[in-house]
Design a protein around this motif. Structure first.
Motif, PDB file in Angstrom:
ATOM      1  N   ILE A 116      -7.617   1.881   5.494  1.00  0.00           N
ATOM      2  CA  ILE A 116      -6.846   0.859   4.737  1.00  0.00           C
ATOM      3  C   ILE A 116      -5.252   1.469   4.419  1.00  0.00           C
ATOM      4  N   ALA A 117      -5.406   2.770   3.850  1.00  0.00           N
ATOM      5  CA  ALA A 117      -4.285   3.156   3.262  1.00  0.00           C
ATOM      6  C   ALA A 117      -3.136   3.767   4.611  1.00  0.00           C
ATOM      7  N   ASP A 118      -3.924   4.255   5.752  1.00  0.00           N
ATOM      8  CA  ASP A 118      -3.328   4.625   6.767  1.00  0.00           C
ATOM      9  C   ASP A 118      -2.602   3.096   7.507  1.00  0.00           C
ATOM     10  N   VAL A 119      -3.272   2.187   7.503  1.00  0.00           N
ATOM     11  CA  VAL A 119      -2.671   0.969   7.971  1.00  0.00           C
ATOM     12  C   VAL A 119      -1.480   0.398   7.334  1.00  0.00           C
ATOM     13  N   GLU A 120      -1.536   0.463   6.089  1.00  0.00           N
ATOM     14  CA  GLU A 120      -0.504  -0.190   5.355  1.00  0.00           C
ATOM     15  C   GLU A 120       0.635   1.068   5.053  1.00  0.00           C
ATOM     16  N   SER A 121       0.358   2.379   5.263  1.00  0.00           N
ATOM     17  CA  SER A 121       1.570   3.082   5.266  1.00  0.00           C
ATOM     18  C   SER A 121       2.488   2.937   6.360  1.00  0.00           C
ATOM     19  N   GLU A 137       0.227  -2.103  -7.515  1.00  0.00           N
ATOM     20  CA  GLU A 137      -0.414  -3.285  -6.880  1.00  0.00           C
ATOM     21  C   GLU A 137       0.581  -4.222  -6.444  1.00  0.00           C
ATOM     22  N   SER A 138       1.949  -4.528  -7.189  1.00  0.00           N
ATOM     23  CA  SER A 138       2.671  -5.380  -6.816  1.00  0.00           C
ATOM     24  C   SER A 138       3.411  -4.962  -5.394  1.00  0.00           C
ATOM     25  N   ALA A 139       3.632  -3.653  -5.262  1.00  0.00           N
ATOM     26  CA  ALA A 139       3.949  -3.156  -4.247  1.00  0.00           C
ATOM     27  C   ALA A 139       3.319  -2.925  -2.870  1.00  0.00           C
ATOM     28  N   GLY A 140       2.039  -3.677  -3.191  1.00  0.00           N
ATOM     29  CA  GLY A 140       1.112  -3.632  -2.005  1.00  0.00           C
ATOM     30  C   GLY A 140      -0.013  -2.508  -1.977  1.00  0.00           C
ATOM     31  N   CYS A 141       0.227  -1.613  -3.031  1.00  0.00           N
ATOM     32  CA  CYS A 141      -0.659  -0.397  -2.969  1.00  0.00           C
ATOM     33  C   CYS A 141      -2.086  -0.737  -3.218  1.00  0.00           C
ATOM     34  N   GLU A 142      -3.201  -0.179  -2.792  1.00  0.00           N
ATOM     35  CA  GLU A 142      -4.501  -0.052  -3.329  1.00  0.00           C
ATOM     36  C   GLU A 142      -4.924   0.997  -4.133  1.00  0.00           C
ATOM     37  N   VAL A 143      -5.255   0.883  -5.395  1.00  0.00           N
ATOM     38  CA  VAL A 143      -5.529   1.364  -6.444  1.00  0.00           C
ATOM     39  C   VAL A 143      -7.145   1.407  -6.845  1.00  0.00           C
ATOM     40  N   LEU A 144      -7.805   2.466  -7.231  1.00  0.00           N
ATOM     41  CA  LEU A 144      -8.971   2.661  -7.667  1.00  0.00           C
ATOM     42  C   LEU A 144      -9.012   3.393  -9.115  1.00  0.00           C
ATOM     43  N   CYS A 158      -4.302   6.339  -5.347  1.00  0.00           N
ATOM     44  CA  CYS A 158      -3.632   5.222  -4.598  1.00  0.00           C
ATOM     45  C   CYS A 158      -3.272   5.766  -3.374  1.00  0.00           C
ATOM     46  N   ASN A 159      -3.747   5.118  -2.278  1.00  0.00           N
ATOM     47  CA  ASN A 159      -3.394   5.434  -0.885  1.00  0.00           C
ATOM     48  C   ASN A 159      -3.860   7.213  -0.497  1.00  0.00           C
ATOM     49  N   GLY A 160      -4.892   7.316  -0.942  1.00  0.00           N
ATOM     50  CA  GLY A 160      -5.626   8.354  -0.921  1.00  0.00           C
ATOM     51  C   GLY A 160      -5.062   9.606  -1.711  1.00  0.00           C
ATOM     52  N   LEU A 161      -4.175   9.420  -2.629  1.00  0.00           N
ATOM     53  CA  LEU A 161      -3.851  10.632  -3.586  1.00  0.00           C
ATOM     54  C   LEU A 161      -4.421  10.260  -4.918  1.00  0.00           C
ATOM     55  N   GLU A 178       7.916   5.110 -12.624  1.00  0.00           N
ATOM     56  CA  GLU A 178       7.588   4.249 -11.674  1.00  0.00           C
ATOM     57  C   GLU A 178       8.340   4.145 -10.413  1.00  0.00           C
ATOM     58  N   GLN A 179       9.642   4.631 -10.209  1.00  0.00           N
ATOM     59  CA  GLN A 179      10.250   4.674  -9.001  1.00  0.00           C
ATOM     60  C   GLN A 179       9.632   5.959  -8.304  1.00  0.00           C
ATOM     61  N   ALA A 180       9.332   6.898  -8.997  1.00  0.00           N
ATOM     62  CA  ALA A 180       8.946   8.423  -8.325  1.00  0.00           C
ATOM     63  C   ALA A 180       7.456   8.086  -7.800  1.00  0.00           C
ATOM     64  N   LEU A 181       6.613   7.462  -8.722  1.00  0.00           N
ATOM     65  CA  LEU A 181       5.311   7.336  -8.118  1.00  0.00           C
ATOM     66  C   LEU A 181       5.280   6.441  -6.819  1.00  0.00           C
ATOM     67  N   LEU A 182       6.052   5.335  -6.788  1.00  0.00           N
ATOM     68  CA  LEU A 182       6.037   4.526  -5.755  1.00  0.00           C
ATOM     69  C   LEU A 182       6.526   5.256  -4.574  1.00  0.00           C
ATOM     70  N   LYS A 183       7.482   6.105  -4.707  1.00  0.00           N
ATOM     71  CA  LYS A 183       8.112   6.691  -3.404  1.00  0.00           C
ATOM     72  C   LYS A 183       6.726   7.667  -3.000  1.00  0.00           C
ATOM     73  N   THR A 184       6.322   8.516  -4.244  1.00  0.00           N
ATOM     74  CA  THR A 184       5.449   9.494  -3.665  1.00  0.00           C
ATOM     75  C   THR A 184       3.976   8.740  -2.877  1.00  0.00           C
ATOM     76  N   LEU A 185       3.503   7.727  -3.562  1.00  0.00           N
ATOM     77  CA  LEU A 185       2.140   7.058  -3.190  1.00  0.00           C
ATOM     78  C   LEU A 185       2.335   6.226  -2.043  1.00  0.00           C
ATOM     79  N   THR A 186       3.791   5.629  -1.914  1.00  0.00           N
ATOM     80  CA  THR A 186       3.686   4.766  -0.748  1.00  0.00           C
ATOM     81  C   THR A 186       4.216   5.393   0.578  1.00  0.00           C
ATOM     82  N   GLN A 187       4.971   6.764   0.352  1.00  0.00           N
ATOM     83  CA  GLN A 187       5.254   7.317   1.544  1.00  0.00           C
ATOM     84  C   GLN A 187       4.410   8.462   1.763  1.00  0.00           C
TER      85      GLN A 187
END
Length: 519
Positions: free
Chosen positions: A73-78, A402-409, A417-420, A502-511
């Motif tokens: 799922i993480a690879d698909v959404e990346s 989650e608002s940015a579409g990331c999957e979190v556990l 999040c996204n494998g990290l 928040e911005q740094a985490l979003l860039k790290t975890l989504t990219q």
């Protein structure tokens, strides 16, 4: 040399990923069989499998623990997946989710990324048509119901075997052993920790363990009832002797309590005290539902001694609030001071842990009893406030992801999040010997996260001072003490505002790469 037509056909093949899952060694759903079936399906339709995601020995009741599934799922959404379609053997291999919407939720996330899920050996084409959607939802419901029915059958079978006196799993307990017996009852040997029976017709029964351990069990009961030692004192005594528990760990108040309340030492087997069906929360069953089989072996502890221990345990744990506070005052009047150790030494009152659970903390219990504590417990309230603040920060971060579409556990205050893996710690502001403010960033957990988020609190510990996002490779330099300006080694990871975090985490975890405040 390849013919030009062959090269053209190879280039025209659709790249696909295959998802494989097997919860048991059932032949029909073996990983090899799924691979073969999917390959045949792909060959017939001009596809080529370029990526494999496999969860072996994983239940399909939910997505927890299915690392390959979550990575898919993480690879698909990346947006960087090197495949254009996902091939799955059938609907049940995608998952036997108890809520059909959960199964649809994960499939929709793939479809939204323009990578459809194809069920190779179903009677319908997953093309989004009304008929296909109807059949697919029926299959999802059937797969969920299959798990529920199978769970009920397994549970009934386990209860029947428990009524016959056979052990149904779990650690046997200190001073006990598991014996493997054949279908006709002949003994086949002792099962050591981690070993399991390998024949369906074999059974497992409990027997007393080595004489040294059974003698130690009797000493624990005697120490608690006749010598009036507390559970905490017994644990300390056993640890001083160097005696490990059945799990080769040190003794604690809880492990001693488990021994004192275990009816197996009377020679009986117990089952169904707690149930946790279909990965739901464990629930405690009423004693009338327990399955008890007596006379399985000669008792390790005399019944009269066991009953005296239960009566004493019940007294210590079931006092009302007024009685517990009165006992605290009487203890203080008799000894002149109060502490955890003093409370745990008393055999005629609840232990310190019971006071904590009943009143929230020992300082609160002391205050309600009108006593002065023997030390300043303000640090306990501070730790509680910082823990609550950390949970608040984590919740805000998770909502943003989650608002940015990331999957979190989430797990124990940390999350993936996204494998990290990300861990968060809130560091209080203390004082150095010269009186200046000082912070101690603690050592990262044994399994260092991919990213450690640190919140440094300002003087007074009511507001945050600054933030750090420290990557895994830098965690080896922790713990570290820092002053008001921070630690020089971690300056490049310093962030002044929460919005920047928040911005740094979003860039790290989504990219899927390291990114910390522009560095």
């Amino acid at each position: 040399m390849h013919h030009p037509t062959q090269l053209t056909n190879a280039l025209m093949q659709v790249p696909a990923a295959q998802y494989l899952r097997m919860s048991t060694d059932h032949q029909r759903y073996s990983i090899a069989n799924q691979c073969l079936a999917i390959r045949n399906y792909a060959d017939q339709r001009g596809m080529v499998v370029v990526r494999t995601y496999a969860d072996e020995g994983k239940s399909g009741l939910d997505a927890v623990g299915r690392d390959a599934f979550l990575q898919l799922i993480a690879d698909v959404e990346s947006g960087q997946a090197n495949f254009r379609v996902i091939l799955v053997f059938d609907v049940s291999r995608w998952g036997r989710f108890q809520n059909t919407d959960e199964s649809a939720f994960y499939e929709y996330r793939c479809t939204r990324a323009r990578i459809p899920v194809v069920y190779c050996y179903e009677s319908f084409d997953n093309d989004g048509s009304p008929l296909a959607t109807l059949i697919k939802n029926i299959k999802r419901s059937m797969d969920g119901e299959y798990s529920r029915v199978l769970s009920a059958k397994v549970y009934a079978g386990q209860c029947r075997l428990a009524e016959m006196g056979y052990f149904q799993g779990g650690p046997p307990g200190y001073g006990l052993r598991r014996r493997l017996v054949g279908a006709n009852g002949e003994a086949k040997g002792i099962l050591e920790a981690g070993e399991q029976k390998n024949l369906r017709g074999d059974r497992v029964v409990l027997i007393p363990g080595p004489p040294a351990e059974t003698r130690r069990v009797r000493q624990i009961f005697s120490a608690y009832v006749e010598r009036t030692l507390s559970e905490e004192a017994i644990a300390q005594w056993l640890n001083r002797l160097g005696v490990p528990t059945d799990l080769n760990r040190q003794w604690t108040r809880q492990t001693v309590h488990n021994v004192l309340t275990n009816e197996r030492y009377l020679g009986c087997s117990l089952y169904n005290r707690r149930t946790a069906k279909l990965k739901q929360k464990s629930t405690r069953n009423a004693p009338v539902l327990w399955i008890r089989r007596e006379g399985m072996f000669k008792p390790i502890v005399e019944e009269s001694l066991f009953e005296r221990a239960q009566a004493l345990l019940a007294f210590r744990s079931h006092c009302d609030d007024a009685t517990m506070l009165r006992l605290l005052r009487e203890l203080f009047a008799r000894i002149g001071s109060i502490s955890v150790a003093i409370i745990d030494e008393q055999d005629d009152m609840p232990c310190a842990a019971t006071y904590r659970m009943r009143f929230g903390s020992l300082p609160k219990a002391y205050a309600l009893a009108g006593l002065e504590a023997d030390r300043d417990y303000a640090y306990i309230d501070l730790k509680r406030r910082l823990r609550a603040y950390g949970a608040k920060v984590t919740d805000r971060i998770l909502r943003s992801l989650e608002s940015a579409g990331c999957e979190v556990l989430r797990s124990l205050g940390n999350f993936r999040c996204n494998g990290l893996a990300v861990a968060l710690t809130v560091v209080r502001c203390g004082k150095a010997p010269d009186g200046r403010p000082q912070w101690r960033i603690p050592k990262a957990p044994r399994e260092a996260p991919d990213l450690l988020a640190v919140v440094r609190m300002a003087v007074g510990n009511t507001d945050p001072l600054d933030y750090y996002l420290i990557p895994r490779e830098e965690c080896q330099w922790l713990p570290v003490r820092s002053g008001s300006d921070g630690c020089a080694r971690f300056q490049q990871y310093k962030i002044q505002s929460f919005d920047g975090v928040e911005q740094a985490l979003l860039k790290t975890l989504t990219q899927g790469r390291r990114y910390v405040d522009g560095h």
